[in-house]
Structure formats: structure tokens, C-alpha cells
Design an enzyme around this catalytic site. Structure first.
Site, PDB file in Angstrom:
ATOM      1  CB  SER A 176     -17.263  11.439  23.135  1.00 52.99           C
ATOM      2  OG  SER A 176     -17.217  11.893  24.517  1.00 52.99           O
ATOM      3  CG  ASN A 185      -8.175  19.866  28.133  1.00 52.52           C
ATOM      4  OD1 ASN A 185      -9.357  19.407  27.689  1.00 52.52           O
ATOM      5  ND2 ASN A 185      -8.047  21.362  28.210  1.00 52.52           N
ATOM      6  CB  THR A 241       7.881  -7.963 -13.865  1.00 50.44           C
ATOM      7  OG1 THR A 241       8.000  -8.434 -15.196  1.00 50.44           O
ATOM      8  CG2 THR A 241       8.969  -8.390 -13.158  1.00 50.44           C
ATOM      9  CG  HIS A 242       5.212  -5.573 -16.425  1.00 47.22           C
ATOM     10  ND1 HIS A 242       5.174  -3.962 -16.699  1.00 47.22           N
ATOM     11  CD2 HIS A 242       6.363  -5.690 -16.373  1.00 47.22           C
ATOM     12  CE1 HIS A 242       6.284  -3.638 -16.657  1.00 47.22           C
ATOM     13  NE2 HIS A 242       7.057  -4.609 -16.404  1.00 47.22           N
ATOM     14  CB  SER A 302     -22.890 -18.143  -5.595  1.00 48.92           C
ATOM     15  OG  SER A 302     -24.080 -17.957  -6.213  1.00 48.92           O
ATOM     16  CE  LYS A 334     -18.363 -17.430  -8.356  1.00 49.50           C
ATOM     17  NZ  LYS A 334     -19.055 -16.319  -8.657  1.00 49.50           N
ATOM     18  CD  GLU A 370     -14.131 -11.199  -3.422  1.00 47.19           C
ATOM     19  OE1 GLU A 370     -14.985 -10.473  -4.446  1.00 47.19           O
ATOM     20  OE2 GLU A 370     -14.707 -12.076  -2.846  1.00 47.19           O
ATOM     21  CE1 TYR A 372      -9.669  17.767  23.860  1.00 43.87           C
ATOM     22  CE2 TYR A 372     -11.270  19.791  24.229  1.00 43.87           C
ATOM     23  CZ  TYR A 372     -10.982  18.267  24.044  1.00 43.87           C
ATOM     24  OH  TYR A 372     -11.978  17.688  23.690  1.00 43.87           O
ATOM     25  CD  GLN A 426     -16.238  14.414  21.947  1.00 45.10           C
ATOM     26  OE1 GLN A 426     -16.030  14.768  23.327  1.00 45.10           O
ATOM     27  NE2 GLN A 426     -17.392  14.771  21.579  1.00 45.10           N
ATOM     28  CE  LYS A 458     -12.241  10.390  22.591  1.00 44.74           C
ATOM     29  NZ  LYS A 458     -11.445  11.623  22.456  1.00 44.74           N
TER      30      LYS A 458
HETATM   31  N1  ARG Z   1     -14.645  14.136  25.487  1.00 39.65           N
HETATM   32  C1  ARG Z   1     -13.336  14.935  25.297  1.00 39.65           C
HETATM   33  C2  ARG Z   1     -12.422  14.318  24.219  1.00 39.65           C
HETATM   34  O1  ARG Z   1     -12.559  13.129  23.908  1.00 39.65           O
HETATM   35  C3  ARG Z   1     -12.685  15.136  26.537  1.00 39.65           C
HETATM   36  C4  ARG Z   1     -11.711  16.330  26.664  1.00 39.65           C
HETATM   37  C5  ARG Z   1     -12.687  17.435  27.061  1.00 39.65           C
HETATM   38  N2  ARG Z   1     -11.992  18.672  27.372  1.00 39.65           N
HETATM   39  C6  ARG Z   1     -12.642  19.777  27.309  1.00 39.65           C
HETATM   40  N3  ARG Z   1     -12.136  20.902  27.551  1.00 39.65           N
HETATM   41  N4  ARG Z   1     -13.975  19.914  27.124  1.00 39.65           N
HETATM   42  O2  ARG Z   1     -11.780  15.081  23.704  1.00 39.65           O
END
Ligand code: ARG
Length: 455
Positions: free
Chosen positions: A20, A107, A152-153, A274, A280, A287, A314, A319, A322
């Protein structure tokens, strides 16, 4: 990191799906901040000795500088930001680096880092939304009595002041900020010290780390602390609603800048040309703001789907929280900045707005209201009579204000000269003095109040 019982390395695919670092390196500031808080606490509680803590602290500071200077090498084989930093720490200060991870797990570490990141992002979004509100308030202050059609509409309904329309967005963005503030309040508990999932036998001080990181308190349940990603879901939900609001303004800009409407002008700063059609001027930024909600809703859906049915605590599934959140936050920040920029940039076309406000007999309601208030007609009868007068005006190609009195009286004998007092666009707008209505004095007061409430 787990060399103890692993002899062979991961397959290429395993490494690829597991890593990651390509995206979570974005957490480096928060990861180091979290490590400092943890280290200070380990030292204060005597879990790590003073000299060891000093050594580790020096290493963390060096890593921070290396990353800031772009000299830190992020290694995919070290999987994520936590292990990249830990491995570098070991290179810099030797085996003592390993003491930092006492009473901590990745974790609770990642849960802490990600919360801190989302919290910072909420603060940035709040500042950006405040600026966008300021842009709309400025426009309202500049144009408190410029007539425009209120739709409206997308049909001409009743005339409104341009400033009144601007202040509608100030309210929407104000509620959006409220949603982010609510999310921030719930988010602001520290997972640090939950360790892997069950807590730790070390005599840690979770209040100390929570306070050091600006959290209101430690999260009460270690299993929940490492499993919870509601804070990110709430951030995305609030972001999705914000993006929807911005898309409504964007859509109005797309309409308003067209030759057919020609209500406002956007400068070169927010339009493109354009490659083939020399005439244009395309509202590309509007947009794109109109298109952004998909990303926010998509990220929300993706994360909600990850969490659905996930057993405690967990799971590596998490993961996946993110990447989409980072991406969605970037899109949101851009959309807010573009909307604020366009709100400041746009110039209303007074003549076109005034002329458009006149189309379609938008003071027919004022006519019906006059018959109720001055002649005591029941509203339904007045509505019918006004409708007949609209038809008569159309037959003659006139506006209601231009319709002669005898033509009016032929439809409703009770009508007299004073009816003309309520039929102009300006009169119609000025008459709407009810709280929250469009009368120019209201708009001026509402803009001043909005400054007080929001800026
Ligand atoms: N890179 C992991 C994540 O974003 C970190 C936590 C990993 N923990 C584990 N027990 N493998 O979730």
C-alpha cells in the site's frame, strides 16, 4: 518484520496486492506524529528508557527531514508506510528502533494515522467551504436587487433578486460544514493503545497519547478502535452531499453561460476555447464540478462495501479504505475551489437577467394575491381570474403590466387602477418581505447575517 516464522518470501502477486506504500506514503506526517506521541508516552511511563527514547526521537526527526527533502526511498517490498519508516529507523539508530513498537500494532497505528489525516482534511474542507461561502456572500452584497427569473421546473415562476439566489448556496454550504463538524466530533477519539485488538499488558497511558494528538479522549473499546472506519464513511457522505450542492451551482453556470440564457459571463480564467469552433467559450470547469459527485459517491460506496459484513476486528480488506478516500478528498477540494473561483469570476448580465425575469407573466401570483388582499376574493377564484388575464395578455402579446384596465375588468369587475402597483418585476420582488423572502432589504440583511453566522 515477521521473519521469525517465515522462510520464503511472498510471490510477486502477493507483494503486489499487499503493498500500500504507493498511496499510504501520504500518511507519513501523521505516522511520525503518532510515533512521537507513542514514544513520549513509553518514556513517561518508564516502558522505554530515557536514552533509548532520545535515540529513537533523533531517528524519527531525521526521517521526517528525509521525507520532506524528497530523499526518503519508499520501498514496495516494505509494504506500507509504517514498515517503511520502522525499517529506516532501524537503519539509522540500530536495534533500539524496535522498542518503538512496544505496546503498539499496525492496527491501532493505521487507525490513528488515518483518523488524523481525515481530521486534517475536514479542517481543510471547512476552510475551503468558508471561502466559497464568502464568494457567494460577496455576490449577494453586490447584487441585492438585480431581478432575475426564479425558476420551478426550469419554468419562470416568480422574479427574485440575484443576491437571493446566491445566498441559497451559502445556506447549503453552511449545512455541509455542519455535517463535517459533526463527523469531526465523533471522529476525535484516539485508537492508539488499542494495540492489535485487545489492548496491552504494558502500563500505557492512553489519555496522554490522546491529548498529545489533539483527540478528545481515547476510544473506549480496543476492538472497535481498530475496526472502526465510520469516520471515513461520514467524511465521504458529507463530501458527497457537498459535491451534489456544488454540482447544482455548476449546472446553473452551464445553463447561464449559454447563448440561450446569457445570464452571466465567465472570464478566460474559468473557460476554454474549442479547437475547431472559434466562437466557443466552454464552461469546462463548471462541467467538471458537475461531474465530481460520482467520485465522492463512488468512494463512499466502495468503502461501505468493504465494511459490509466484515467480521471484527481488523481485516486487510480495510487497507482499501485509503486510496478512494484520498482521491475523493482531492476531487472535493478541487471542486470547492473551482466553484468558489467561478462564483467570484462570474459577472451577471443585468439586461439579460432583467429581460428574462419579465418572460412568462411571472407576476401572475402577485395579481392573484392583489385580488385576495384588496378585494377579498377566495384565493382559488383569484387564481382562476389571474389565469384568464394571463391568457388575455398572451392573446394581445402584452405583459400583465401592459394589459389595459378595461381588459382586466372584463375578466374581473373588482379590479381597479391600483392593481398596476403590484405587477412590475421590481414591485413583485420588493413585496416579498416575509422572513427568508427575496425583498432586496431582506437580501441585504441576510447577507450581513450570513457574514456573522459563517465567516
Ligand atoms: N497497511 C495496512 C492498512 O492500511 C496497515 C495495517 C496492517 N495490519 C495488519 N495486521 N496487517 O490497513
Amino acid at each position: 518484520m515477521w521473519g521469525g516464522r517465515f522462510a520464503g518470501g511472498p510471490s510477486e502477486v502477493m507483494a503486489a496486492i499487499n503493498a500500500s506504500i504507493s498511496f499510504d506514503q501520504r500518511l507519513h506526517v501523521h505516522d511520525i506524529r503518532g510515533s512521537h506521541a507513542h514514544l513520549d508516552m513509553l518514556e513517561a511511563t518508564g516502558i522505554v528508557s530515557l536514552p533509548d527514547a532520545a535515540t529513537i526521537r533523533g531517528g524519527l526527526d531525521r526521517i521526517e527531514k528525509e521525507i520532506a527533502a524528497g530523499r526518503f526511498v519508499f520501498k514496495p517490498e516494505l509494504e506500507d508506510i509504517h514498515m517503511n519508516i520502522e525499517a529506516r529507523l532501524a537503519e539509522l539508530v540500530g536495534p533500539v528502533a524496535g522498542r518503538l513498537h512496544t505496546a503498539r500494532s499496525r492496527n491501532d497505528q493505521v487507525a490513528t494515522d488515518f483518523r488524523l489525516w481525515v481530521r486534517d482534511e475536514i479542517d481543510a474542507v471547512d476552510a475551503a467551504l468558508t471561502d466559497a461561502q464568502a464568494a457567494f456572500i460577496e455576490k449577494a452584497e453586490a447584487w441585492p436587487d438585480l431581478p432575475m427569473p426564479g425558476f420551478t421546473h426550469l419554468q419562470n415562476g416568480q422574479p427574485v433578486a440575484f443576491g437571493h439566489h446566491m445566498l441559497a448556496y451559502v445556506e447549503m454550504l453552511g449545512r455541509d460544514r455542519g455535517r463535517f463538524a459533526d463527523a469531526r466530533r465523533r471522529l476525535n477519539e484516539s485508537p492508539l493503545g488499542a494495540a492489535a485488538l485487545a489492548g496491552t499488558p504494558f502500563p500505557i497511558d492512553r489519555d496522554m497519547t490522546a491529548a498529545a494528538l489533539g483527540f478528545d479522549r481515547p476510544a473506549a473499546n480496543s476492538m472497535d478502535a481498530v475496526s472502526d472506519r465510520d469516520f471515513a464513511l461520514e467524511f465521504l457522505a458529507a463530501g458527497a452531499i457537498t459535491a451534489l450542492h456544488l454540482s447544482r451551482f455548476a449546472e446553473e453556470l452551464v445553463l447561464w453561460t449559454s447563448a440561450q440564457f446569457c445570464f452571466v459571463h465567465l472570464s478566460d480564467a474559468f473557460t476554454t476555447g474549442s479547437s475547431i469552433m472559434p466562437q466557443k467559450r466552454n464552461p469546462d470547469a463548471a462541467e467538471l464540478v458537475r461531474a465530481k459527485p460520482g467520485r465522492l459517491l463512488g468512494a463512499f460506496t466502495a468503502l461501505a462495501t468493504v465494511l459490509k459484513g466484515l467480521p471484527l476486528t481488523y481485516g486487510k480488506d480495510m487497507q482499501e479504505d485509503k486510496e478512494a478516500t484520498f482521491e475523493a478528498a482531492d476531487s472535493l477540494m478541487l471542486a470547492i475551489a473551482a466553484a468558489a473561483g467561478m462564483a467570484r469570476d462570474m459577472k451577471p448580465n443585468k439586461a439579460r437577467l432583467r429581460a428574462a425575469a419579465e418572460l412568462g407573466h411571472p407576476t401572475a401570483t402577485d395579481l392573484a394575491d392583489w385580488m385576495v388582499r384588496r378585494r377579498g376574493l377566495p384565493f382559488r377564484d383569484a387564481h382562476r381570474a389571474a389565469g384568464a388575464l394571463v391568457a388575455e395578455a398572451d392573446r394581445r402579446g402584452l405583459t400583465l403590466a401592459q394589459l389595459p384596465l378595461d381588459a382586466m375588468q372584463a375578466v374581473e369587475a373588482e379590479i381597479d387602477e391600483s392593481v398596476y402597483d403590484v405587477l412590475s418585476i421590481e414591485k413583485s420582488i420588493a413585496a416579498r418581505t416575509s422572513y427568508g423572502g427575496t425583498a432586496p432589504d431582506n437580501v441585504r440583511r441576510a447577507a450581513a447575517a450570513a457574514r456573522e453566522r459563517f465567516l
